[in-house]
Enzyme design. Structure first.
Site, PDB file in Angstrom:
ATOM      1  N   ASP A  88      43.824  32.710  32.233  1.00  0.00           N
ATOM      2  CA  ASP A  88      44.106  32.269  33.611  1.00  0.00           C
ATOM      3  C   ASP A  88      45.522  31.727  33.729  1.00  0.00           C
ATOM      4  OD1 ASP A  88      41.431  32.738  34.677  1.00  0.00           O
ATOM      5  OD2 ASP A  88      40.856  31.229  33.208  1.00  0.00           O
TER       6      ASP A  88
ATOM      7  N   LYS B 124      50.350  34.906  35.758  1.00  0.00           N
ATOM      8  CA  LYS B 124      49.650  33.924  34.932  1.00  0.00           C
ATOM      9  C   LYS B 124      50.607  33.012  34.156  1.00  0.00           C
ATOM     10  CE  LYS B 124      45.620  35.930  35.804  1.00  0.00           C
ATOM     11  NZ  LYS B 124      44.805  36.598  34.828  1.00  0.00           N
TER      12      LYS B 124
ATOM     13  N   GLU C 245      34.448  32.985  24.064  1.00  0.00           N
ATOM     14  CA  GLU C 245      35.819  33.489  23.856  1.00  0.00           C
ATOM     15  C   GLU C 245      36.511  32.709  22.740  1.00  0.00           C
ATOM     16  OE1 GLU C 245      36.741  35.164  28.351  1.00  0.00           O
ATOM     17  OE2 GLU C 245      37.260  33.118  27.888  1.00  0.00           O
TER      18      GLU C 245
ATOM     19  N   LYS D 208      41.772  29.111  29.792  1.00  0.00           N
ATOM     20  CA  LYS D 208      40.823  30.205  29.959  1.00  0.00           C
ATOM     21  C   LYS D 208      39.516  29.664  30.522  1.00  0.00           C
ATOM     22  CE  LYS D 208      40.294  33.317  26.917  1.00  0.00           C
ATOM     23  NZ  LYS D 208      40.145  34.245  28.058  1.00  0.00           N
ATOM     24  N   GLY D 209      38.683  30.591  30.997  1.00  0.00           N
ATOM     25  CA  GLY D 209      37.364  30.169  31.459  1.00  0.00           C
ATOM     26  C   GLY D 209      37.142  30.386  32.943  1.00  0.00           C
TER      27      GLY D 209
ATOM     28  N   SER E 156      38.731  40.577  34.582  1.00  0.00           N
ATOM     29  CA  SER E 156      39.181  41.760  35.309  1.00  0.00           C
ATOM     30  C   SER E 156      40.360  42.450  34.631  1.00  0.00           C
ATOM     31  CB  SER E 156      39.560  41.360  36.740  1.00  0.00           C
ATOM     32  OG  SER E 156      40.598  40.399  36.709  1.00  0.00           O
TER      33      SER E 156
HETATM   34  C1  5RP Z   1      37.021  34.372  31.305  1.00  0.00           C
HETATM   35  C2  5RP Z   1      38.471  34.223  31.030  1.00  0.00           C
HETATM   36  C3  5RP Z   1      39.362  35.294  31.498  1.00  0.00           C
HETATM   37  O1  5RP Z   1      40.075  35.804  30.430  1.00  0.00           O
HETATM   38  C4  5RP Z   1      40.305  34.724  32.503  1.00  0.00           C
HETATM   39  O2  5RP Z   1      39.547  34.131  33.534  1.00  0.00           O
HETATM   40  C5  5RP Z   1      41.233  35.792  33.078  1.00  0.00           C
HETATM   41  O3  5RP Z   1      40.473  36.677  33.830  1.00  0.00           O
HETATM   42  P1  5RP Z   1      41.130  37.839  34.675  1.00  0.00           P
HETATM   43  O4  5RP Z   1      41.644  38.833  33.700  1.00  0.00           O
HETATM   44  O5  5RP Z   1      39.984  38.346  35.507  1.00  0.00           O
HETATM   45  O6  5RP Z   1      42.211  37.236  35.536  1.00  0.00           O
HETATM   46  O7  5RP Z   1      38.923  33.276  30.447  1.00  0.00           O
HETATM   47  O8  5RP Z   1      36.297  33.259  30.870  1.00  0.00           O
END
Ligand code: 5RP
Length: 248
Positions: free
Chosen positions: A89, A126, A108, A99-100, A31
């Site tokens: 994350d 974060k 990624e 991440k993930g 997002s």
């Molecule tokens: C997806 C990721 C994203 O970069 C991570 O979840 C952050 O997402 P967001 O910008 O929606 O908070 O690792 O696999």
């Protein structure tokens, strides 16, 4: 209080100044990065950017890049990307990432490892002192090995469960694998943990990203800050200045 969505957009747009005409770009997933994809599309449309090509890390980012008329490339024709832009994350003071959350961790990591400049964009919620404090570790597992790797992660004292989708069905990654979300709490020896997970044949990938962030762009209520590897003091000051009330 500034809404988180606004902060995400600010961080994403700040990353665009690192993209030059002719660059090849790795597009992350989530997002936050969606604002960067839209921003690249706008810059192409208004003529301030030209000749870029991208590799996306998920089907959803690929679709967004297509909507924005961003030309694609692949590792068959582009060995090394110029810039990788992605969210995270959780980020700690050594710029280690978890991440993930969106399930795209494997692609990624492939794209991050093959990009010259790695930019991570986040809002201040974060940040944490040490990875694992706020977020579980996503681990992508080949279907055959699900039970075995669940058991392995539990043997490391993680509270581990198979990720499910909105319908309560197991979440399937773009690669056809499962994800186990493993909560270890603070991960004190992240490098050792990453090595242990890398050594498991049943694990396709994991969300611990070490040495895969060159520039961290953080949007927080008073502005946007760029933090480079080694700038621990700057990171710590920012973390201390952002109270939980401001970030959540
Ligand atoms: C997806 C990721 C994203 O970069 C991570 O979840 C952050 O997402 P967001 O910008 O929606 O908070 O690792 O696999």
């Amino acid at each position: 209080m500034i809404p988180t969505e606004v902060l995400k957009e600010q961080a994403a747009l700040a990353a665009l100044k690192f993209v030059k005409n002719g660059d090849t770009i790795g597009l992350g997933t989530g997002s936050t990065v969606k604002y960067a994809i839209d921003g690249l599309g706008n810059n192409l449309k208004n003529g301030t950017l030209s000749d870029i090509k991208a590799i996306s890390t998920s089907l959803s980012s690929e679709a967004r890049a297509k909507d924005n008329k961003i030309p694609t490339t692949s590792f068959d024709e582009t060995v090394k990307l110029d810039v990788y832009i992605d969210g995270a994350d959780e980020v700690d003071q050594a710029l280690r990432l978890i991440k993930g959350g969106g399930g795209a961790l494997l692609r990624e990591k492939i794209v991050a490892q093959n990009s010259a400049l790695k930019i991570i964009i986040v809002d201040a919620s974060k940040l944490s002192e040490r990875v694992g404090e706020k977020w579980h570790l996503p681990v992508e597992v080949f279907p055959l090995a699900l039970g075995a790797e669940l058991n392995f992660l539990k043997s490391l004292d993680a509270v581990a469960r198979v990720r499910t989708d909105d319908k309560g069905e197991p979440f399937i990654t773009d690669n056809g694998n499962f994800i186990i979300d493993a909560n270890f709490g603070r991960i004190h020896k992240a490098r050792k943990m990453a090595k242990m997970l890398d050594a498991r044949a049943g694990i396709a990938g994991h969300g611990l990203f070490i040495d895969l962030c060159d520039i961290l762009i953080v949007a927080y209520p008073n502005g946007v800050m760029h933090i480079r590897k080694g700038e621990k003091e700057t990171f710590k000051n920012l973390l201390d200045s952002v109270s939980p009330a401001q970030t959540f």
